[in-house]
Scaffold this active site. Structure first.
Site, PDB file in Angstrom:
ATOM      1  N   CYS A 170       0.229  -4.819  -5.461  1.00  0.00           N
ATOM      2  CA  CYS A 170       0.330  -4.088  -4.197  1.00  0.00           C
ATOM      3  C   CYS A 170       0.715  -2.632  -4.511  1.00  0.00           C
ATOM      4  O   CYS A 170       0.987  -2.288  -5.660  1.00  0.00           O
ATOM      5  CB  CYS A 170       1.331  -4.750  -3.244  1.00  0.00           C
ATOM      6  SG  CYS A 170       3.062  -4.360  -3.547  1.00  0.00           S
ATOM      7  N   CYS A 186       0.436  19.037   1.459  1.00  0.00           N
ATOM      8  CA  CYS A 186      -0.602  20.058   1.253  1.00  0.00           C
ATOM      9  C   CYS A 186      -0.147  21.413   1.790  1.00  0.00           C
ATOM     10  O   CYS A 186      -0.549  22.465   1.291  1.00  0.00           O
ATOM     11  CB  CYS A 186      -1.890  19.647   1.953  1.00  0.00           C
ATOM     12  SG  CYS A 186      -2.651  18.194   1.230  1.00  0.00           S
TER      13      CYS A 186
HETATM   14 ZN   LIG Z   1       3.845  -5.498  -5.400  1.00  0.00          ZN
END
Ligand SMILES: [Zn+2]
Length: 249
Positions: A170, A186
């Site tokens: 993940c 930015c």
């Molecule tokens: Zn993970």
């Protein structure tokens, strides 16, 4: 599909990997897109033009003159309007067939969990670590595939976390929540306009492939692009067995 739809999507239908069946699948798909900025613009444009049935777009900001250098879904006449409404106007004018749900808010934890539960794919085009981690937690919880991207200066990165799979890492395996990851906005760092287009377009391609179930995804791989040298690198990502987000589910 009616005649207009067959024409509108004909260049997809011609592809043996997509065909009428694949196109119908796209038309029946539900995508959640967090962020209607530099990355979110090309993502939204391609999802809508390709006919993704329902696109839920979340962003709490208004269109500003400084956005227009790269946020190509917005127009000069939209300055001061909500980004979600501005994007919705553009997307609907390109393809009135798709449903664009505009959520004008900075996504909070509760909301993103509800969105992830009701989506075939979540695309992270947000610009800060807190939001990215909230999106990741929600996607892990509901096993919703996550297409993640980031761009600043001349650098960009993309990864897919196919959380339907038990072996998929993940986002927190890659960037631990407790890690020292500083936001690089930015507005402070600057950003080369096309890198947001390159990264956003790759995110759109990965999301469409994922919805279609075709090809090989950037799952468990981080693609890094340096637009100054046009060097592309791919790093393999491993699931962290001690990850506090995905190892305990
Ligand atoms: Zn993970």
């Amino acid at each position: 599909m009616n005649d207009d739809q067959l024409l509108r999507y004909s260049r997809h239908i011609l592809l043996p990997e997509i065909g009428i069946e694949g196109q119908q699948r796209l038309c029946a798909s539900r995508a959640v897109l967090i962020g209607a900025g530099g990355l979110g613009s090309p993502i939204a444009l391609y999802l809508a033009s390709a006919g993704v049935g329902r696109i839920t777009l979340c962003d709490g900001d208004k269109v500003d003159l400084t956005n227009l250098q790269r946020q190509i879904v917005h127009r000069t006449e939209s300055i001061g309007k909500d980004k979600t409404q501005s994007a919705r106007t553009t997307l609907t004018s390109i393809n009135p067939e798709v449903e664009v749900v505009a959520l004008t808010e900075r996504v909070a934890e509760e909301r993103i969990r509800a969105l992830a539960a009701d989506a075939d794919v979540v695309i992270d085009a947000s610009d800060n670590f807190a939001t990215r981690h909230a999106i990741n937690r929600a996607c892990v919880e509901h096993r919703t595939p996550l297409v993640s991207g980031a761009a600043v200066r001349f650098d960009g990165q993309v990864a897919v976390f196919d959380l339907r799979r038990d072996d998929a890492p993940c986002y927190a395996c890659l960037f631990p929540e407790a890690g020292e990851n500083e936001d690089m906005p930015c507005a402070v760092m600057g950003v080369f306009a096309p890198i947001t287009g390159i990264i956003g377009t790759i995110q759109a391609a990965e999301a469409l492939k994922l919805l279609l179930g075709i090809g090989e995804l950037l799952n468990g791989r981080l693609l890094l692009i340096d637009a100054l040298t046009m060097d592309l690198r791919t790093i393999r990502l491993k699931k962290d067995p001690a990850c506090p987000v995905c190892s305990v589910r």
